[in-house]
Enzyme design. Structure first.
Site, PDB file in Angstrom:
ATOM      1  N   ALA A  17     -51.427  59.207  25.685  1.00 43.88           N
ATOM      2  CA  ALA A  17     -52.041  58.363  26.712  1.00 43.88           C
ATOM      3  C   ALA A  17     -51.047  57.484  27.466  1.00 43.88           C
ATOM      4  O   ALA A  17     -50.899  57.601  28.694  1.00 43.88           O
ATOM      5  CB  ALA A  17     -53.136  57.506  26.078  1.00 43.88           C
ATOM      6  N   SER A  47     -51.667  64.186  26.509  1.00 47.86           N
ATOM      7  CA  SER A  47     -52.759  63.561  27.261  1.00 47.86           C
ATOM      8  C   SER A  47     -54.139  63.936  26.726  1.00 47.86           C
ATOM      9  O   SER A  47     -54.989  64.464  27.443  1.00 47.86           O
ATOM     10  CB  SER A  47     -52.655  63.943  28.745  1.00 47.86           C
ATOM     11  OG  SER A  47     -51.430  63.523  29.272  1.00 47.86           O
ATOM     12  N   CYS A  51     -59.433  59.407  20.215  1.00 41.10           N
ATOM     13  CA  CYS A  51     -60.704  58.789  19.825  1.00 41.10           C
ATOM     14  C   CYS A  51     -61.812  59.818  19.674  1.00 41.10           C
ATOM     15  O   CYS A  51     -62.817  59.568  18.992  1.00 41.10           O
ATOM     16  CB  CYS A  51     -61.117  57.746  20.860  1.00 41.10           C
ATOM     17  SG  CYS A  51     -59.908  56.427  21.117  1.00 41.10           S
ATOM     18  N   ASP A 293     -50.116  52.483  21.312  1.00 35.73           N
ATOM     19  CA  ASP A 293     -50.347  52.058  19.932  1.00 35.73           C
ATOM     20  C   ASP A 293     -49.106  51.560  19.213  1.00 35.73           C
ATOM     21  O   ASP A 293     -49.185  51.174  18.048  1.00 35.73           O
ATOM     22  CB  ASP A 293     -50.956  53.216  19.127  1.00 35.73           C
ATOM     23  CG  ASP A 293     -52.363  53.551  19.572  1.00 35.73           C
ATOM     24  OD1 ASP A 293     -52.904  52.830  20.423  1.00 35.73           O
ATOM     25  OD2 ASP A 293     -52.921  54.554  19.069  1.00 35.73           O
ATOM     26  N   TYR A 436     -83.093  43.514  34.283  1.00 30.93           N
ATOM     27  CA  TYR A 436     -84.228  43.564  33.357  1.00 30.93           C
ATOM     28  C   TYR A 436     -85.278  44.564  33.837  1.00 30.93           C
ATOM     29  O   TYR A 436     -85.636  44.597  35.014  1.00 30.93           O
ATOM     30  CB  TYR A 436     -84.906  42.200  33.206  1.00 30.93           C
ATOM     31  CG  TYR A 436     -86.312  42.331  32.638  1.00 30.93           C
ATOM     32  CD1 TYR A 436     -86.490  42.707  31.304  1.00 30.93           C
ATOM     33  CD2 TYR A 436     -87.436  42.153  33.433  1.00 30.93           C
ATOM     34  CE1 TYR A 436     -87.764  42.884  30.782  1.00 30.93           C
ATOM     35  CE2 TYR A 436     -88.715  42.318  32.922  1.00 30.93           C
ATOM     36  CZ  TYR A 436     -88.874  42.693  31.593  1.00 30.93           C
ATOM     37  OH  TYR A 436     -90.130  42.884  31.083  1.00 30.93           O
ATOM     38  N   TRP A 444     -85.694  38.347  27.827  1.00 29.74           N
ATOM     39  CA  TRP A 444     -84.459  37.666  27.441  1.00 29.74           C
ATOM     40  C   TRP A 444     -83.585  38.673  26.698  1.00 29.74           C
ATOM     41  O   TRP A 444     -83.911  39.086  25.587  1.00 29.74           O
ATOM     42  CB  TRP A 444     -84.753  36.453  26.553  1.00 29.74           C
ATOM     43  CG  TRP A 444     -85.236  35.273  27.330  1.00 29.74           C
ATOM     44  CD1 TRP A 444     -86.523  34.923  27.572  1.00 29.74           C
ATOM     45  CD2 TRP A 444     -84.426  34.300  27.974  1.00 29.74           C
ATOM     46  NE1 TRP A 444     -86.586  33.795  28.341  1.00 29.74           N
ATOM     47  CE2 TRP A 444     -85.307  33.375  28.598  1.00 29.74           C
ATOM     48  CE3 TRP A 444     -83.048  34.098  28.091  1.00 29.74           C
ATOM     49  CZ2 TRP A 444     -84.842  32.284  29.328  1.00 29.74           C
ATOM     50  CZ3 TRP A 444     -82.593  33.006  28.827  1.00 29.74           C
ATOM     51  CH2 TRP A 444     -83.489  32.111  29.431  1.00 29.74           C
ATOM     52  N   ARG A 452     -78.446  31.163  23.893  1.00 37.40           N
ATOM     53  CA  ARG A 452     -79.370  30.014  23.842  1.00 37.40           C
ATOM     54  C   ARG A 452     -79.354  29.367  22.457  1.00 37.40           C
ATOM     55  O   ARG A 452     -79.338  28.138  22.327  1.00 37.40           O
ATOM     56  CB  ARG A 452     -80.785  30.462  24.193  1.00 37.40           C
ATOM     57  CG  ARG A 452     -80.970  30.864  25.643  1.00 37.40           C
ATOM     58  CD  ARG A 452     -82.384  31.313  25.913  1.00 37.40           C
ATOM     59  NE  ARG A 452     -83.320  30.190  25.872  1.00 37.40           N
ATOM     60  CZ  ARG A 452     -84.648  30.329  25.928  1.00 37.40           C
ATOM     61  NH1 ARG A 452     -85.180  31.537  26.009  1.00 37.40           N
ATOM     62  NH2 ARG A 452     -85.428  29.263  25.905  1.00 37.40           N
TER      63      ARG A 452
END
Length: 462
Positions: A17, A47, A51, A293, A436, A444, A452
């Protein structure tokens, strides 16, 4: 040593990478008659998505080549002199050259450079214990590693698999082996799996994995691997027990491959990774860069150097390095420590600091935990999730978030990652205008519910 005539030469050590992203970006900015690029890679591939290896092993990804973003042929067509199965064995900083060893022919030669990129990556940690090198024992870091494991699984008659370690690789490989029809035992030296989480959140992961039929053995140190007369692994041995195994996967993490850098006198951090400046230059060296890495990065929340080997960082490092090598200007400011994973249907996410990270950094904080759902509770297939939020006392600054839950839980951590990067307070977060609709979220959102509750607790504690 080859002759130094013609254009400047960039030498890249490591073809995955960070290394090939740097080479490709530099090539976009500078033509072959301006910059010659030579890249060395010791494996057969370039390349690719490391993961994705657990999902290839588990069968979710059908073909190995699906994990390859750009083939060696494609790199060479872009005028990058890519030399596969060639390992760099020495960096001569004063002589501005590297020694390369052709693993196929056995020949060695020197190649000089004007600019050098070190992208040597990481390797699976292999503890020094009896049987660690036995047949049937695997680490999973490269495509070659993944292919070797798949070959072993295909020819193994028994169906007992033991995973040593319960971090990201450990839990992902446990899922892969479970999907392949193996009886899976995970032996973990920590009190709970996923040490990147606080123990109370790791406990949720353990309970879920046990519910999937995975045998979890926590708070247990592996002392050795027992082998048979044929030299193949037969069991994982601890102080108090043996766990029969036809295949063993070492998933106790990775370490930066920086032996070359250490021998060359380049600066390493407390975690063994290379130290760079914001432009990804190795500190104290104008024409040497490092990324991926094998480097340590700045944690923007704690202000401390950290070792976080992730493909997202590696690709960004490569872009920054390639831009700077190519004559442009770019920086990599640091990270907030965001990561997501899954084991079967369970999604696991974290960003920012854990409680012990906050204590280590000398921060005073409050932590809250809330239970919520991924969608409106009345909407079909709403899945439960648990959110833990950590905020700094007095300032109210968000310090970290951890999430464990079903579908829709993992990527919610991105909201917190943005808030951390912006140094938002939990009170500011409560006013975020998030999307939402019942199929996507409760009125919420769970992140806002946690914010909150954090505000309330901070007020109660003064």
């Amino acid at each position: 040593m080859d002759k130094r005539e013609g254009p400047e030469r960039l030498v890249v050590i490591g073809g995955d990478a960070a290394g090939m992203a740097a080479a490709s970006q530099a090539r976009r900015l500078r033509k072959p008659d301006e910059l010659e690029i030579v890249a060395f890679e010791r494996t057969h591939f370039t390349s690719y998505s490391a993961c994705g290896i657990p999902y290839w092993v588990g069968g979710a990804v059908e073909e190995r080549d699906q994990l390859v973003a750009r083939t060696p042929k494609e790199h060479r067509e872009r005028h990058i002199d890519l030399r596969l199965r060639t390992e760099v064995t020495e960096i001569d900083v004063s002589g501005r050259r590297v020694r390369a060893h052709d693993l196929e022919s056995g020949t060695e030669y020197w190649t000089s450079y004007d600019k050098l990129v070190i992208a040597t990556g990481a390797r699976p940690i292999r503890p020094d214990m009896p049987g660690a090198g036995a047949a049937g024992v695997h680490g999973v870091q490269t495509l070659d590693d993944g292919q070797a494991l798949i070959d072993t699984l295909a020819r193994t008659g028994g169906r007992r698999a033991v995973v040593v370690g319960a971090g990201y690789i450990g839990v992902e490989m446990a899922e892969a082996l479970l999907r392949r029809g193996f009886e899976v035992t995970v032996v973990n030296r920590g009190a709970e799996p996923m040490a990147t989480l606080d123990p109370d959140m790791g406990r949720l992961v353990r309970r879920a994995m046990e519910g999937m039929g995975i045998t979890m053995v926590d708070d247990t140190e592996v002392t050795g691997l027992r082998t048979g007369g044929d030299g193949r692994v037969r069991a994982v041995v601890t102080k108090d027990a043996e766990y029969p195994a036809d295949v063993v996967v070492m998933g106790i993490g990775v370490e930066p491959v920086t032996g070359l850098a250490r021998e060359a006198g380049l600066p390493l951090g407390a975690h063994g990774g290379l130290l760079t400046d914001l432009a990804m230059r190795v500190r104290g060296h104008t024409d040497i860069w490092a990324g991926g890495d094998c480097v340590e990065v700045l944690n923007l929340v704690s202000g401390q150097e950290q070792y976080i080997p992730l493909g997202t960082h590696a690709n960004k490092h490569g872009q920054v390095i390639g831009t700077n090598v190519g004559g442009g200007y770019a920086t990599f400011p640091g990270v907030v420590g965001t990561a997501v994973s899954k084991v079967c249907e369970l999604e696991i996410a974290r960003t920012g600091l854990r409680e012990r990270d906050a204590r280590r950094a000398g921060l005073q904080y409050e932590a809250v935990v809330i239970e919520s759902t991924s969608r409106a509770g009345y909407y079909p297939e709403a899945s439960p999730m648990t959110v833990k939020m950590i905020a700094e006392r007095n300032t109210g600054r968000l310090l970290g978030v951890q999430i464990v839950g079903g579908e829709g839980a993992g990527k919610r951590v991105d909201i917190a990652a943005v808030a951390l990067t912006a140094a938002m307070t939990v009170e500011q977060m409560t006013a975020l205008d998030l999307g939402y609709a019942p199929p996507f979220s409760p009125v919420w959102d769970p992140i806002l519910v946690a914010a909150r509750k954090a505000v309330k607790k901070l007020r109660e504690t003064g």
